[in-house]
Design an enzyme around this catalytic site. Structure first.
Site, PDB file in Angstrom:
ATOM      1  N   CYS A  42       1.037  -1.470   0.075  1.00 33.82           N
ATOM      2  CA  CYS A  42       0.019  -0.045  -0.211  1.00 33.82           C
ATOM      3  C   CYS A  42       0.997   1.717   0.031  1.00 33.82           C
ATOM      4  O   CYS A  42       0.713   2.156  -1.120  1.00 33.82           O
ATOM      5  CB  CYS A  42      -0.840  -0.285   1.004  1.00 33.82           C
ATOM      6  SG  CYS A  42      -0.058  -0.047   2.520  1.00 33.82           S
ATOM      7  N   PHE A  43       1.748   1.449   0.963  1.00 35.19           N
ATOM      8  CA  PHE A  43       2.791   2.572   0.437  1.00 35.19           C
ATOM      9  C   PHE A  43       3.572   2.813  -0.498  1.00 35.19           C
ATOM     10  O   PHE A  43       3.944   3.701  -0.798  1.00 35.19           O
ATOM     11  CB  PHE A  43       3.735   2.481   2.312  1.00 35.19           C
ATOM     12  CG  PHE A  43       3.730   2.626   3.144  1.00 35.19           C
ATOM     13  CD1 PHE A  43       3.041   3.982   3.406  1.00 35.19           C
ATOM     14  CD2 PHE A  43       3.576   2.171   4.325  1.00 35.19           C
ATOM     15  CE1 PHE A  43       2.811   4.910   4.981  1.00 35.19           C
ATOM     16  CE2 PHE A  43       3.175   2.507   5.808  1.00 35.19           C
ATOM     17  CZ  PHE A  43       2.526   3.956   5.618  1.00 35.19           C
TER      18      PHE A  43
END
Ligand SMILES: NC(=O)c1ccc[n+]([C@@H]2O[C@H](COP(=O)([O-])OP(=O)(O)OC[C@H]3O[C@@H](n4cnc5c(N)ncnc54)[C@H](OP(=O)(O)O)[C@@H]3O)[C@@H](O)[C@H]2O)c1
Length: 362
Positions: free
Chosen positions: A171-172
């Site tokens: 996600c990051f």
């Protein structure tokens, strides 16, 4: 090499012709898995055939998640390959790291025609030593790493189209890659890059831990895994492959913020002699016309992408500083929505199928 492009393209063609594929989810009771279910039950090309959970095996998916009442008839089953209903075309792994690398070799052996999209970090890094460094355990099926394609749809579409196995990005990593990609691709960044990205609490999954407990998160704001987050090597690997930057010098400070969904990324580099127009022209060359990528003036906002597959990006240049920002929903664009977009590309479906819906206001 397990992948036979000829066999796969014939198969992809027949899938497209019958317009529906059979799909299973391993790890279907966590946040990512539940989000997969929420989206897949309305997907025009998908029959959801099974969903696993050890904790809830035997219980109806809709009794565990009452917001799905009347929308899904399945019961959770154990994550045991020998009981998976067949034929199955695609399996999503929405499990913690270490699970898929243990299960995938058997899946590939026993159901060789199945496609796989892994939401965990197990198959993202080509170098098993890096996996050991960042994930703390030895990779147990390194021979399969080369067969997985990094699934960041808009920026790696051709490879995804030909892939059978997808490693869905972190996600990051998704937020950071979208913020930086056009700048690095166009050679506008020549200095080290500093990245600060803030995530909401759902990024840690549904198993409560002391540091994710509501009283410790609700009014808190802090940094963690400073300069050593496990998404760093996959970002560098992707940028090396797609932007030709051999060793991206990047300091990444992850932070956790007092909200549930969303990741807000700010990346800062220095390059005197550019202009705001040059930066925006470079961005537009890569992002203009992309359905899920919104280039905005001012700041991206997590509330504008909440619950959606959109990415908002924005860029500012002044006094030599280049700032690239992005906002995503970590569970949709950062995980399940992006995984379904990858599925759409792999199987020749409309790329937006099932994930083409707006956010909400407020
Ligand atoms: N949360 C996010 O924002 C996010 C974003 C991008 C990527 N990811 C990645 O996606 C994966 C899932 O994340 P999540 O947040 O959904 O985690 P989660 O909420 O903790 O859910 C994990 C799921 O995996 C199952 N599971 C756990 N151990 C298992 C095992 N050994 N064998 C089979 N099933 C097992 C759990 O159910 P049972 O224990 O009942 O079997 C549960 O359904 C992780 O790798 C995570 O890093 C998460």
């Amino acid at each position: 090499m397990l992948f036979n492009p000829k066999v796969f393209s014939q198969r992809a063609f027949s899938q497209k012709a019958r317009k529906k594929i059979n799909v299973g989810i391993i790890g279907g009771a966590g946040y990512g898995g539940t989000e997969l279910i929420r989206i897949l039950i309305f997907h025009p090309n998908v029959n959801l055939k099974f969903v696993t959970s050890r904790k809830y095996a035997g219980l109806k998916v809709s009794s565990v998640n009452r917001f799905l009442e009347g929308l899904i008839d399945l019961k959770y089953i154990e994550p045991d390959i020998s009981i998976f209903p067949e034929p199955i075309d695609l399996i999503f792994f929405a499990t913690p790291h270490k699970t898929s690398m243990e299960m995938v070799p058997r899946l590939v052996r026993e159901i060789p025609e199945v496609s796989i999209i892994d939401l965990s970090g197990d198959y993202r890094l080509k170098n098993p030593d890096e996996y050991e460094t960042y994930y703390g355990s030895k990779h147990s099926s390194p021979e399969l790493l080369e067969n997985f394609v990094y699934g960041i749809p808009e920026l790696n579409r051709d490879k995804i189209r030909r892939a059978r196995y997808i490693a869905n990005p972190g996600c990051f990593a998704t937020g950071i890659i979208f913020a930086l990609y056009p700048l690095l691709k166009e050679g506008l960044i020549k200095s080290p890059v500093t990245v600060v990205a803030v995530t909401g609490s759902s990024g840690s999954g549904d198993v409560p831990k002391e540091v994710t407990h509501h009283p410790m998160r609700a009014k808190n704001f802090k940094a963690y895994k400073i300069l050593e987050h496990q998404h760093l090597p996959e970002i560098k690997q992707f940028i090396r492959e797609r932007c030709g930057v051999d060793e991206l010098e990047m300091g990444f400070i992850p932070q956790s913020g007092p909200f549930v969904r969303g990741i807000f990324t700010t990346a800062v580099a220095f390059n005197p002699g550019l202009s705001q127009e040059e930066v925006l022209e470079a961005v537009n060359r890569h992002y203009r016309g992309l359905k899920f990528v919104r280039v905005v003036n001012g700041s991206p906002e997590v509330v504008m992408v909440y619950g959606t597959n959109y990415v908002e990006v924005s860029y500012r240049y002044r006094d030599g500083f280049i700032v690239g920002m992005s906002a995503i929903d970590n569970l949709v664009r950062g995980a399940s929505g992006q995984a379904i977009q990858n599925m759409n590309i792999m199987f020749g479906f409309e790329e937006t199928a099932g994930i083409w819906f707006p956010g909400m206001k407020p």
